[in-house]
Design a protein around this motif. Structure first.
Motif, mmCIF file in Angstrom:
data_model
loop_
_atom_site.group_PDB
_atom_site.id
_atom_site.type_symbol
_atom_site.label_atom_id
_atom_site.label_comp_id
_atom_site.label_asym_id
_atom_site.label_seq_id
_atom_site.Cartn_x
_atom_site.Cartn_y
_atom_site.Cartn_z
ATOM 1 N N THR A 213 34.061 31.601 39.586
ATOM 2 C CA THR A 213 33.372 31.874 38.085
ATOM 3 C C THR A 213 34.748 32.776 37.416
ATOM 4 N N LEU A 214 34.801 31.999 36.279
ATOM 5 C CA LEU A 214 35.820 32.473 35.398
ATOM 6 C C LEU A 214 35.310 33.409 34.106
ATOM 7 N N ALA A 215 36.032 34.630 33.921
ATOM 8 C CA ALA A 215 35.582 35.331 32.840
ATOM 9 C C ALA A 215 36.570 35.941 32.098
ATOM 10 N N PHE A 216 36.780 35.967 30.757
ATOM 11 C CA PHE A 216 37.646 36.396 30.015
ATOM 12 C C PHE A 216 37.178 36.851 28.459
ATOM 13 N N GLY A 217 37.935 37.143 27.581
ATOM 14 C CA GLY A 217 37.606 37.674 26.436
ATOM 15 C C GLY A 217 38.847 37.447 25.519
ATOM 16 N N GLU A 218 38.903 37.762 24.055
ATOM 17 C CA GLU A 218 39.938 37.779 23.377
ATOM 18 C C GLU A 218 40.754 38.685 23.727
ATOM 19 N N ASN A 219 42.090 38.283 24.316
ATOM 20 C CA ASN A 219 43.134 39.332 24.653
ATOM 21 C C ASN A 219 42.450 40.413 25.646
ATOM 22 N N GLU A 220 41.725 39.840 26.666
ATOM 23 C CA GLU A 220 41.058 40.799 27.637
ATOM 24 C C GLU A 220 41.618 40.172 28.984
ATOM 25 N N PRO A 221 41.481 40.598 29.967
ATOM 26 C CA PRO A 221 41.824 40.347 31.495
ATOM 27 C C PRO A 221 40.975 39.080 31.862
ATOM 28 N N LEU A 222 41.489 38.659 33.011
ATOM 29 C CA LEU A 222 40.975 37.476 33.560
ATOM 30 C C LEU A 222 40.266 37.882 34.831
ATOM 31 N N LYS A 223 38.963 37.439 34.677
ATOM 32 C CA LYS A 223 38.463 37.962 36.129
ATOM 33 C C LYS A 223 37.878 36.521 36.898
ATOM 34 N N MET A 224 38.298 36.348 38.031
ATOM 35 C CA MET A 224 37.740 35.493 38.973
ATOM 36 C C MET A 224 37.214 35.858 40.144
ATOM 37 N N ASN A 225 35.862 35.239 40.116
ATOM 38 C CA ASN A 225 35.063 35.528 41.536
ATOM 39 C C ASN A 225 34.950 34.281 42.350
ATOM 40 N N PHE A 226 35.146 34.407 43.793
ATOM 41 C CA PHE A 226 34.798 33.166 44.587
ATOM 42 C C PHE A 226 34.646 33.715 45.733
ATOM 43 N N GLY A 227 34.489 32.936 46.900
ATOM 44 C CA GLY A 227 34.157 33.106 48.096
ATOM 45 C C GLY A 227 34.479 31.829 49.285
ATOM 46 N N PHE A 228 34.771 32.414 50.342
ATOM 47 C CA PHE A 228 34.844 31.403 51.505
ATOM 48 C C PHE A 228 33.935 31.638 52.524
ATOM 49 N N HIS A 229 33.612 30.880 53.424
ATOM 50 C CA HIS A 229 32.744 30.700 54.667
ATOM 51 C C HIS A 229 31.353 31.012 53.821
ATOM 52 N N GLU A 230 30.919 30.243 52.946
ATOM 53 C CA GLU A 230 29.487 30.308 52.365
ATOM 54 C C GLU A 230 29.202 31.724 51.888
ATOM 55 N N GLU A 231 30.478 32.162 51.235
ATOM 56 C CA GLU A 231 30.255 33.564 50.348
ATOM 57 C C GLU A 231 30.256 34.816 51.362
ATOM 58 N N ALA A 232 30.563 34.503 52.930
ATOM 59 C CA ALA A 232 30.638 35.611 53.755
ATOM 60 C C ALA A 232 31.621 36.453 53.554
ATOM 61 N N ILE A 233 32.934 35.785 52.832
ATOM 62 C CA ILE A 233 34.138 36.589 52.398
ATOM 63 C C ILE A 233 33.932 36.441 50.742
ATOM 64 N N LYS A 234 33.996 37.317 50.061
ATOM 65 C CA LYS A 234 33.898 37.568 48.835
ATOM 66 C C LYS A 234 35.281 38.197 47.968
ATOM 67 N N VAL A 235 35.697 37.236 47.082
ATOM 68 C CA VAL A 235 36.938 37.605 46.384
ATOM 69 C C VAL A 235 36.777 37.948 45.065
ATOM 70 N N LEU A 236 37.253 39.256 44.453
ATOM 71 C CA LEU A 236 37.364 39.498 43.162
ATOM 72 C C LEU A 236 38.881 39.571 42.750
ATOM 73 N N PHE A 237 39.288 38.895 41.646
ATOM 74 C CA PHE A 237 40.776 38.672 41.309
ATOM 75 C C PHE A 237 40.763 39.138 39.805
ATOM 76 N N LEU A 238 41.490 40.119 39.405
ATOM 77 C CA LEU A 238 41.583 40.531 37.928
ATOM 78 C C LEU A 238 43.068 40.240 37.678
ATOM 79 N N LEU A 239 43.251 39.916 36.289
ATOM 80 C CA LEU A 239 44.867 39.767 36.075
ATOM 81 C C LEU A 239 44.904 40.207 34.510
ATOM 82 N N ALA A 240 45.652 40.896 34.192
ATOM 83 C CA ALA A 240 46.045 41.615 33.031
ATOM 84 C C ALA A 240 46.515 40.360 31.841
ATOM 85 N N PRO A 241 46.168 40.644 30.597
ATOM 86 C CA PRO A 241 46.771 39.533 29.810
ATOM 87 C C PRO A 241 48.106 39.766 29.426
#
Length: 246
Positions: A213-241
Motif C-alpha cells: 500500500t503506497l500513500a503520499f500527497g503533494e510534497n508530503e511523506p511517502l508511506k508504504m505498508n506491506f507484510g511477510f508471512h501472510e501479514e504475520a510480519i507487518k512493516v511500515l516505512f515512511l520517507l520524507a520528500p
C-alpha cells in the motif's frame, strides 16, 4: 530473561529488512509480539516492524527491550541452513545475548540504548491518495529507476500511478492505470519526489510481498505498508520528500 526460537528465514526477514535503513535497532519484546521502530541517522526515513509471537516456535520471556547490532545478527543467521532453527537467549543479569545455530553458539553484547535513535512515536500522517500494487511490480520499477538517477518523481491521479526518474541523458517513465492496480483512491492529482537512496535496498525485499500500500500527497511523506508471512510480519516505512528537488 528472554528465550525465543524461530526458523532462520523469519529472523532473516526481520534483520535484513531493518538493515536497509539502520545498523542498530532496539527490539521490544512483548508477551504477544516483537516491535522494532528505527529512524536513519539523517532523520529522513523511518521503519517500524511488528512480528506476531505465533511465528516463533518458542516464545518464553519477560517483557524487555534489547538493542542489537544488526550486522552481527546477520553474520550468525547466514550460517543457518534453509529451515534450520535459530535460538536467541538474552540474560539481563549478565547482559549478554546468545544466538545459537546448530552446534554454533555466539555471544553478543547488547548496545547501550542511549547510542541508538528510537522514535518517541510514529508520526500520525493522514494521506488521502492511496494505491495498492504488487511487490514484484514496485520492485521492478525502482530497480529500473536506479540506473538513471537518484530522485524518483511519483504522481497519482484518479486514473493512474506514475513513477518517473529523469537523468542527465536518460529517463525512466512507468505508468500504472487504475485497472492494473489492486486499488487506487485519489481525488485530485498529487506529485512528490523522494530520494532513491533510502528505497533501493528495501525494494530488493519486496519481490516476495503480495501487496504494497503506497500513500503520499503533494510534497508530503511517502508511506508504504506491506507484510511477510501472510501479514504475520507487518512493516511500515515512511520517507520524507525531497524539498530541494522542486
Amino acid at each position: 530473561m528472554l528465550h525465543v526460537v524461530a526458523e532462520s528465514s523469519v529472523l532473516k526477514i526481520i534483520v535484513e529488512t531493518l538493515m536497509t535503513q539502520v545498523e542498530e535497532a532496539r527490539f521490544d519484546f512483548y508477551t504477544d509480539r516483537l516491535e522494532v521502530c528505527a529512524v536513519d541517522a539523517a532523520n529522513v526515513a523511518m521503519i517500524k516492524m511488528e512480528a506476531d509471537a505465533a511465528l516463533f516456535d518458542t516464545w518464553d520471556l519477560d517483557e524487555c527491550k534489547v538493542v542489537m547490532e544488526l550486522a552481527k545478527m546477520r553474520e550468525v543467521l547466514t550460517l543457518a541452513a534453509a529451515g534450520e532453527m535459530v535460538e536467541i537467549v538474552f540474560d539481563d543479569v549478565a547482559n549478554r545475548i546468545k544466538v545459537s545455530v546448530g552446534k554454533i553458539e555466539r555471544t553478543l553484547s547488547p548496545i547501550n540504548e542511549d547510542n541508538v535513535r528510537v522514535p518517541q512515536r510514529v508520526p500520525d500522517i493522514t494521506l488521502n491518495s492511496v494505491a495498492k500494487i504488487s511487490g514484484i511490480e514496485l520492485s521492478r520499477a525502482f530497480r529500473a529507476a536506479k540506473y538513471v538517477g537518484e530522485i524518483v518523481h511519483m504522481s497519482m491521479s484518479p486514473d493512474e500511478l506514475g513513477i518517473t526518474v529523469p537523468g542527465p541523458t536518460d529517463a525512466v517513465d512507468i505508468t500504472y492505470s487504475s485497472s492494473e492496480l489492486e486499488e487506487l483512491n485519489c481525488e485530485n492529482k498529487v506529485n512528490s519526489q523522494y530520494s532513491l537512496t533510502y528505497m533501493l535496498d528495501l525494494v530488493k525485499k519486496l519481490d516476495s510481498v503480495n501487496l504494497i500500500t503506497l500513500a503520499f500527497g503533494e510534497n508530503e511523506p511517502l508511506k508504504m505498508n506491506f507484510g511477510f508471512h501472510e501479514e504475520a510480519i507487518k512493516v511500515l516505512f515512511l520517507l520524507a520528500p525531497r524539498q530541494d528537488a522542486y
